[in-house]
Design a protein around this motif. Structure first.
Motif, PDB file in Angstrom:
ATOM      1  N   ARG A 166       0.835  -1.202   0.000  1.00  0.00           N
ATOM      2  CA  ARG A 166       0.000   0.000   0.000  1.00  0.00           C
ATOM      3  C   ARG A 166       0.875   1.261   0.000  1.00  0.00           C
ATOM      4  NH1 ARG A 166      -2.193   2.828   4.125  1.00  0.00           N
ATOM      5  NH2 ARG A 166      -1.596   1.238   5.618  1.00  0.00           N
ATOM      6  N   LEU A 167       1.954   1.219   0.763  1.00  0.00           N
ATOM      7  CA  LEU A 167       2.879   2.352   0.804  1.00  0.00           C
ATOM      8  C   LEU A 167       3.553   2.566  -0.555  1.00  0.00           C
ATOM      9  CD1 LEU A 167       4.233   4.503   2.540  1.00  0.00           C
ATOM     10  CD2 LEU A 167       5.993   2.832   3.101  1.00  0.00           C
ATOM     11  N   HIS A 168       3.966   1.493  -1.224  1.00  0.00           N
ATOM     12  CA  HIS A 168       4.570   1.603  -2.558  1.00  0.00           C
ATOM     13  C   HIS A 168       3.574   2.161  -3.564  1.00  0.00           C
ATOM     14  CE1 HIS A 168       8.594   0.002  -2.135  1.00  0.00           C
ATOM     15  NE2 HIS A 168       8.108  -0.980  -1.348  1.00  0.00           N
ATOM     16  N   GLU A 169       2.311   1.759  -3.490  1.00  0.00           N
ATOM     17  CA  GLU A 169       1.289   2.273  -4.403  1.00  0.00           C
ATOM     18  C   GLU A 169       1.084   3.770  -4.190  1.00  0.00           C
ATOM     19  OE1 GLU A 169      -2.120  -0.133  -3.627  1.00  0.00           O
ATOM     20  OE2 GLU A 169      -1.324  -1.856  -4.735  1.00  0.00           O
ATOM     21  N   SER A 170       1.054   4.190  -2.930  1.00  0.00           N
ATOM     22  CA  SER A 170       0.902   5.618  -2.632  1.00  0.00           C
ATOM     23  C   SER A 170       2.112   6.407  -3.127  1.00  0.00           C
ATOM     24  CB  SER A 170       0.741   5.841  -1.132  1.00  0.00           C
ATOM     25  OG  SER A 170      -0.432   5.227  -0.667  1.00  0.00           O
ATOM     26  N   ALA A 171       3.292   5.870  -2.930  1.00  0.00           N
ATOM     27  CA  ALA A 171       4.511   6.545  -3.383  1.00  0.00           C
ATOM     28  C   ALA A 171       4.548   6.628  -4.903  1.00  0.00           C
ATOM     29  CB  ALA A 171       5.746   5.817  -2.858  1.00  0.00           C
ATOM     30  N   SER A 172       4.120   5.578  -5.595  1.00  0.00           N
ATOM     31  CA  SER A 172       4.095   5.590  -7.060  1.00  0.00           C
ATOM     32  C   SER A 172       3.100   6.621  -7.573  1.00  0.00           C
ATOM     33  CB  SER A 172       3.731   4.211  -7.597  1.00  0.00           C
ATOM     34  OG  SER A 172       4.700   3.265  -7.235  1.00  0.00           O
ATOM     35  N   ALA A 173       1.937   6.701  -6.932  1.00  0.00           N
ATOM     36  CA  ALA A 173       0.938   7.692  -7.344  1.00  0.00           C
ATOM     37  C   ALA A 173       1.462   9.110  -7.132  1.00  0.00           C
ATOM     38  CB  ALA A 173      -0.363   7.477  -6.574  1.00  0.00           C
ATOM     39  N   LEU A 174       2.123   9.342  -6.009  1.00  0.00           N
ATOM     40  CA  LEU A 174       2.683  10.666  -5.727  1.00  0.00           C
ATOM     41  C   LEU A 174       3.795  11.007  -6.717  1.00  0.00           C
ATOM     42  CD1 LEU A 174       2.801  13.148  -3.908  1.00  0.00           C
ATOM     43  CD2 LEU A 174       4.415  11.908  -2.467  1.00  0.00           C
ATOM     44  N   GLU A 175       4.629  10.045  -7.029  1.00  0.00           N
ATOM     45  CA  GLU A 175       5.718  10.278  -7.981  1.00  0.00           C
ATOM     46  C   GLU A 175       5.173  10.610  -9.369  1.00  0.00           C
ATOM     47  OE1 GLU A 175       9.476   7.837  -9.900  1.00  0.00           O
ATOM     48  OE2 GLU A 175       8.703   7.226  -7.949  1.00  0.00           O
ATOM     49  N   ALA A 176       4.129   9.901  -9.795  1.00  0.00           N
ATOM     50  CA  ALA A 176       3.523  10.190 -11.100  1.00  0.00           C
ATOM     51  C   ALA A 176       2.928  11.587 -11.127  1.00  0.00           C
ATOM     52  CB  ALA A 176       2.450   9.158 -11.415  1.00  0.00           C
TER      53      ALA A 176
ATOM     54  N   GLN B 278       5.866  14.095 -11.352  1.00  0.00           N
ATOM     55  CA  GLN B 278       6.475  14.099 -12.679  1.00  0.00           C
ATOM     56  C   GLN B 278       5.580  14.799 -13.698  1.00  0.00           C
ATOM     57  OE1 GLN B 278       7.472  10.062 -13.625  1.00  0.00           O
ATOM     58  NE2 GLN B 278       9.416  10.150 -12.518  1.00  0.00           N
ATOM     59  N   ALA B 279       4.273  14.637 -13.582  1.00  0.00           N
ATOM     60  CA  ALA B 279       3.354  15.329 -14.493  1.00  0.00           C
ATOM     61  C   ALA B 279       3.471  16.839 -14.303  1.00  0.00           C
ATOM     62  CB  ALA B 279       1.927  14.873 -14.255  1.00  0.00           C
ATOM     63  N   GLY B 280       3.580  17.296 -13.077  1.00  0.00           N
ATOM     64  CA  GLY B 280       3.738  18.724 -12.802  1.00  0.00           C
ATOM     65  C   GLY B 280       5.064  19.247 -13.311  1.00  0.00           C
ATOM     66  N   GLN B 281       6.116  18.447 -13.162  1.00  0.00           N
ATOM     67  CA  GLN B 281       7.435  18.873 -13.625  1.00  0.00           C
ATOM     68  C   GLN B 281       7.498  18.938 -15.135  1.00  0.00           C
ATOM     69  OE1 GLN B 281      10.132  16.113 -11.784  1.00  0.00           O
ATOM     70  NE2 GLN B 281      10.330  17.335  -9.930  1.00  0.00           N
ATOM     71  N   SER B 282       6.845  18.005 -15.824  1.00  0.00           N
ATOM     72  CA  SER B 282       6.877  18.041 -17.288  1.00  0.00           C
ATOM     73  C   SER B 282       6.104  19.246 -17.805  1.00  0.00           C
ATOM     74  CB  SER B 282       6.320  16.745 -17.874  1.00  0.00           C
ATOM     75  OG  SER B 282       4.940  16.621 -17.567  1.00  0.00           O
ATOM     76  N   ALA B 283       5.022  19.633 -17.129  1.00  0.00           N
ATOM     77  CA  ALA B 283       4.284  20.832 -17.535  1.00  0.00           C
ATOM     78  C   ALA B 283       5.132  22.073 -17.299  1.00  0.00           C
ATOM     79  CB  ALA B 283       2.972  20.924 -16.763  1.00  0.00           C
ATOM     80  N   ASP B 284       5.847  22.123 -16.172  1.00  0.00           N
ATOM     81  CA  ASP B 284       6.739  23.255 -15.904  1.00  0.00           C
ATOM     82  C   ASP B 284       7.860  23.317 -16.929  1.00  0.00           C
ATOM     83  OD1 ASP B 284       5.289  24.084 -13.739  1.00  0.00           O
ATOM     84  OD2 ASP B 284       6.618  23.172 -12.248  1.00  0.00           O
ATOM     85  N   PHE B 285       8.412  22.153 -17.274  1.00  0.00           N
ATOM     86  CA  PHE B 285       9.496  22.109 -18.253  1.00  0.00           C
ATOM     87  C   PHE B 285       9.014  22.601 -19.610  1.00  0.00           C
ATOM     88  CE2 PHE B 285      11.873  19.854 -21.576  1.00  0.00           C
ATOM     89  CZ  PHE B 285      13.132  20.348 -21.307  1.00  0.00           C
ATOM     90  N   ALA B 286       7.803  22.191 -20.004  1.00  0.00           N
ATOM     91  CA  ALA B 286       7.260  22.628 -21.291  1.00  0.00           C
ATOM     92  C   ALA B 286       7.050  24.135 -21.300  1.00  0.00           C
ATOM     93  CB  ALA B 286       5.946  21.903 -21.578  1.00  0.00           C
ATOM     94  N   ALA B 287       6.565  24.679 -20.197  1.00  0.00           N
ATOM     95  CA  ALA B 287       6.357  26.128 -20.122  1.00  0.00           C
ATOM     96  C   ALA B 287       7.686  26.868 -20.209  1.00  0.00           C
ATOM     97  CB  ALA B 287       5.633  26.484 -18.829  1.00  0.00           C
TER      98      ALA B 287
END
Length: 121
Positions: free
Chosen positions: A14-24, A27-36
């Motif tokens: 359960r902890l790994h699933e939560s960490a994976s969701a948070l990491e995704a 990363q989505a926020g960082q890719s949007a910042d990088f594109a901007a």
């Protein structure tokens, strides 16, 4: 009521699933910042090409005037040639960016800018 007891493996899973969701999500926020930032950088590049071409033409025209003594004409011709070169370079950069956007499958429609409080026709 007693809290549900889960095995150690289930808790770790359960902890790994939560960490994976948070990491995704991060990363989505960082890719949007990088594109901007990439788009902003390209806009600054076009502005620099426009200004640089004019200033280089100005410098060359000034040098021609000083060397040959053709006081206003070298400067005028240099600025005009620098401006023409700057427009050419900016247009080439814009075309390259459009080709990259098409290759990436980005299709955007032009949206008119409307001031707050104005009605759109």
């Amino acid at each position: 009521m007693s809290p549900t007891k889960e095995s150690r493996e289930e808790a770790i899973k359960r902890l790994h699933e939560s960490a994976s969701a948070l990491e995704a999500k991060v990363q989505a926020g960082q890719s949007a910042d990088f594109a901007a930032h990439a788009v902003t950088g390209q806009a600054y590049k076009i502005i620099a090409e426009l200004l640089g071409g004019v200033f280089v033409g100005l410098a060359i025209g000034f040098g021609v005037d000083r060397f040959f003594g053709t006081t206003p004409w070298g400067l005028l011709v240099g600025v005009l040639l620098g401006f023409a070169l700057a427009i050419y370079m900016a247009r080439r950069t814009a075309n390259r960016l459009m080709a990259q956007a098409k290759a990436a499958g980005v299709t955007g429609e032009a949206v008119p800018y409307v001031e707050a409080g104005e009605k759109e026709d």
